[in-house]
Design an enzyme around this catalytic site. Structure first.
Site, short mmCIF file in Angstrom:
data_model
loop_
_atom_site.label_atom_id
_atom_site.label_comp_id
_atom_site.label_asym_id
_atom_site.label_seq_id
_atom_site.Cartn_x
_atom_site.Cartn_y
_atom_site.Cartn_z
N TYR A 22 55.75 -19.64 8.59
CA TYR A 22 55.46 -20.89 9.28
C TYR A 22 55.74 -22.14 8.45
CZ TYR A 22 53.22 -17.68 12.47
OH TYR A 22 52.99 -16.65 13.34
N HIS A 101 57.67 -21.75 19.92
CA HIS A 101 57.18 -20.92 18.82
C HIS A 101 57.91 -21.32 17.55
CE1 HIS A 101 54.77 -18.35 21.35
NE2 HIS A 101 55.78 -18.36 22.21
#
Length: 147
Positions: A22, A101
């Site tokens: 991330y 996402h």
């Protein structure tokens, strides 16, 4: 033009959890990027995050009553199994919705390959990092203007 950007479980832990997936930037950096992009688009934006399914459903329903023009949503893990979030998104069919996402969910664990929420969205942006939110915002504004 009103945009609602919604984030599900653990997105508030950006910069803390799984940095290799991330990235290093924290949640506040993401919110700042979103707010700057909204200014560029001439849109008002509300950024919302919750680790609780019911709060996300409530916010989706509020979008209907608050005349939100477009929704960008990262449902987090709810993507893969929350028929309740899916049904809430379906109930606001007139509002354009883009699922986003940060990582490419299609190249990760098998359970992440399925989205129960994207079939009731207009599109999906995956694997483009935090910039994916900005592309999703552009898309949702474009869709809202075509309504």
């Amino acid at each position: 033009m009103k945009i609602l950007v919604m984030n599900g479980p653990n997105i508030n832990f950006l910069g803390i959890r799984e940095k290799g997936i991330y990235g290093e930037q924290n949640y506040e950096a993401l919110v700042s990027m979103i707010q700057k992009k909204a200014e560029e688009l001439g849109a008002d934006v509300e950024v919302f995050q919750s680790n609780h399914e019911g709060a996300i459903i409530d916010k989706i329903q509020e979008a209907y009553y608050n005349d939100v023009d477009g929704i960008v949503i990262n449902p987090g893990a709810f993507t893969h199994y929350s028929y309740a979030v899916r049904d809430a998104l379906a109930s606001v069919a007139a509002i354009p919705k883009i699922e986003v996402h940060i990582s490419n969910v299609h190249t990760r664990e098998e359970f992440r390959h399925t989205s129960v929420t994207v079939p009731v969205c207009n599109g999906q942006v995956v694997g483009l990092g935090l910039k994916g939110y900005l592309y999703a915002m552009e898309a949702v504004v474009d869709l809202a203007m075509k309504k």
